[in-house]
Motif scaffolding. Sequence first.
Motif, mmCIF file in Angstrom:
data_model
loop_
_atom_site.group_PDB
_atom_site.id
_atom_site.type_symbol
_atom_site.label_atom_id
_atom_site.label_comp_id
_atom_site.label_asym_id
_atom_site.label_seq_id
_atom_site.Cartn_x
_atom_site.Cartn_y
_atom_site.Cartn_z
ATOM 1 N N ARG A 1 -44.007 -34.396 11.969
ATOM 2 C CA ARG A 1 -44.215 -33.902 10.612
ATOM 3 C C ARG A 1 -44.193 -32.379 10.594
ATOM 4 O O ARG A 1 -43.606 -31.765 9.682
ATOM 5 C CB ARG A 1 -45.548 -34.419 10.056
ATOM 6 N N ALA A 2 -44.808 -31.737 11.586
ATOM 7 C CA ALA A 2 -44.796 -30.275 11.641
ATOM 8 C C ALA A 2 -43.372 -29.756 11.820
ATOM 9 O O ALA A 2 -42.953 -28.795 11.160
ATOM 10 C CB ALA A 2 -45.686 -29.780 12.769
ATOM 11 N N ALA A 3 -42.616 -30.388 12.711
ATOM 12 C CA ALA A 3 -41.234 -29.956 12.932
ATOM 13 C C ALA A 3 -40.414 -30.113 11.656
ATOM 14 O O ALA A 3 -39.629 -29.229 11.287
ATOM 15 C CB ALA A 3 -40.603 -30.760 14.068
ATOM 16 N N TYR A 4 -40.589 -31.248 10.961
ATOM 17 C CA TYR A 4 -39.854 -31.448 9.709
ATOM 18 C C TYR A 4 -40.214 -30.383 8.685
ATOM 19 O O TYR A 4 -39.331 -29.822 8.016
ATOM 20 C CB TYR A 4 -40.142 -32.833 9.126
ATOM 21 N N VAL B 1 -33.422 -34.576 2.960
ATOM 22 C CA VAL B 1 -33.042 -35.605 3.926
ATOM 23 C C VAL B 1 -32.353 -35.002 5.146
ATOM 24 O O VAL B 1 -32.500 -35.495 6.273
ATOM 25 C CB VAL B 1 -32.129 -36.653 3.251
ATOM 26 N N LEU B 2 -31.610 -33.929 4.954
ATOM 27 C CA LEU B 2 -30.808 -33.353 6.023
ATOM 28 C C LEU B 2 -31.634 -32.989 7.257
ATOM 29 O O LEU B 2 -31.215 -33.290 8.391
ATOM 30 C CB LEU B 2 -30.040 -32.147 5.491
ATOM 31 N N PRO B 3 -32.810 -32.343 7.129
ATOM 32 C CA PRO B 3 -33.598 -32.052 8.337
ATOM 33 C C PRO B 3 -34.000 -33.315 9.095
ATOM 34 O O PRO B 3 -34.092 -33.301 10.329
ATOM 35 C CB PRO B 3 -34.822 -31.311 7.801
ATOM 36 N N LEU B 4 -34.243 -34.409 8.389
ATOM 37 C CA LEU B 4 -34.584 -35.671 9.053
ATOM 38 C C LEU B 4 -33.415 -36.182 9.893
ATOM 39 O O LEU B 4 -33.601 -36.625 11.026
ATOM 40 C CB LEU B 4 -34.973 -36.718 8.009
ATOM 41 N N ASP C 1 -39.710 -43.818 9.888
ATOM 42 C CA ASP C 1 -41.092 -43.877 9.417
ATOM 43 C C ASP C 1 -41.490 -42.569 8.746
ATOM 44 O O ASP C 1 -42.144 -42.564 7.687
ATOM 45 C CB ASP C 1 -42.016 -44.181 10.592
ATOM 46 N N LEU C 2 -41.107 -41.439 9.351
ATOM 47 C CA LEU C 2 -41.384 -40.136 8.741
ATOM 48 C C LEU C 2 -40.639 -39.999 7.413
ATOM 49 O O LEU C 2 -41.183 -39.478 6.435
ATOM 50 C CB LEU C 2 -40.982 -39.024 9.695
ATOM 51 N N VAL D 1 -39.675 -38.634 2.006
ATOM 52 C CA VAL D 1 -38.603 -38.721 1.003
ATOM 53 C C VAL D 1 -38.534 -40.077 0.316
ATOM 54 O O VAL D 1 -37.692 -40.282 -0.558
ATOM 55 C CB VAL D 1 -37.219 -38.378 1.620
ATOM 56 N N GLY D 2 -39.392 -41.019 0.712
ATOM 57 C CA GLY D 2 -39.433 -42.299 0.019
ATOM 58 C C GLY D 2 -38.666 -43.405 0.718
ATOM 59 O O GLY D 2 -37.809 -43.157 1.579
ATOM 60 N N HIS D 3 -38.978 -44.641 0.328
ATOM 61 C CA HIS D 3 -38.416 -45.819 0.985
ATOM 62 C C HIS D 3 -36.896 -45.897 0.818
ATOM 63 O O HIS D 3 -36.170 -46.203 1.776
ATOM 64 C CB HIS D 3 -39.069 -47.083 0.430
ATOM 65 N N HIS D 4 -36.399 -45.609 -0.377
ATOM 66 C CA HIS D 4 -34.972 -45.773 -0.632
ATOM 67 C C HIS D 4 -34.141 -44.865 0.274
ATOM 68 O O HIS D 4 -33.183 -45.313 0.923
ATOM 69 C CB HIS D 4 -34.664 -45.483 -2.102
#
Length: 477
Positions: free
Chosen positions: A32-35, A102-105, A129-130, A135-138
């Motif tokens: 989470r910190a990295a994101y 979304v791109l960083p993920l 999971d992160l 950003v939500g389930h979808h």
Amino acid sequence: MTERSRSPYRSTRRGRGGPVPQPRRPRDPARRAAYDVLNAVQSRDAYANLLLPVLLRERGITGRDAALATELTYGTLRRQGSYDAVLDACVDRSLRSVDAEVLPLLRMGAHQLLSMDVPQHAAVSTTVDLARRVVGHHRSRFVNAVLRKVSARGLEEWLSALAPDRRTDPVGHLAVTHSHPRWVVQALAEALGEEPAGGLAETERLLAAHNERPLVTLLAKPGRATVADLADEGAAPARYSPYAAVLPEGDPGALQTVRQGRAAVQDEASQLVALALSRVPVDGADGRWLDMCAGPGGKAALLAGLVGERGGHLLAAEVQPARAGLVARAVHRSVGDSARVVVADSTRPPWRDGVFDRVLVDAPCTGLGALRRRPEARWRRTPDDLTELVPLQRALLERALDAARPGGVVGYVTCSPHLAETRGVVTGVLAGRDDAELLDAARHLPEVPGVAVDRFVQFWPHRNGTDAMFLALIRKR
């Protein structure tokens, strides 16, 4: 979702009045910190080297989690260009159309799959999971689908399929395989004196060095600490600078000498260019020194110690008030309180001409020499930046020569090897003046072999293990 499940607290013990709420530890705090850092770098031009330590400290992330967050952040930024090429091949539409959040993920997931020792299922599942939480389930389903495609090949196989042919487009090949913008590869090759037709072998070694994690180098501030003091805290003497020590691991902020302000983090080449300026012989007085672009204060701290030991004084100027505050902290309690910090625009200086014995111009630049430490700079800078920076660099060097007294010396420094910012600036300014002469800078750094380029000094990560600092020394006639 119930009110209970939304609560940020969990009960782990009971008191007289019932359960005592205890803070819930964030799930997967390292990722989470990295994101959060990667998202801030992309969305608001944050600096990873400034933001990440703050988040780790605020969230109490230490040990292995801190190491994981650091590797995810810097590893993803360094290899971003390569990962984007892979991701672009794995999405149904252009990567540019992917949501910014979304791109960083996707990049983090690609880094774990292609460059880290993380099992494939763990790399995908932890990233998905992160994604659900941020950003939500979808959109997490989209992340899952893309990363499963990424996992179908290893990095070498992907790059072999996606990179331009080395023989017909060596610059493009290196840009994709070593994750640098094409214009940066071209500029670095020119600075190294290589032509694409020759294969760009040394350029490739430099690009590879940019993607390696650098060790932390410390400065023992003259008169306040010694390399022996740093050695007592686990650091080892550096290769060249008598004031430098290398910390093999751990947080430099945990060292007592750093907490006390007696030592600071500073690259060895940054120390050496300031040291070279202090070594040039000058006739007559040698007690008035000027640092024209002093923020954030690393070189000013070294110069303040050196001039203080000689009974002189340093004037450190910085145009941005916040950075001037950093300079003030860096030079605090220098030898004999030898430094004074002012907020000033050095292109329109408040001091008189012809009064300083030594002048340092550590000019604002593209920062292409510090891509190991600030990997996001390679994606943030463009060739258009040079149209603003080069005139500023020339103006600062002109004012530095005006500020130096006859017989005094000026050091022009950039943390960039780009020819337009280095030799181009110096030769252009000197061509219009008859009151200055270029000195042989390498003569004043005899302990460092192989840095001389004509009469300039150029450090390189792959040759010297330092940032790519440039130095020119100029005598005022």
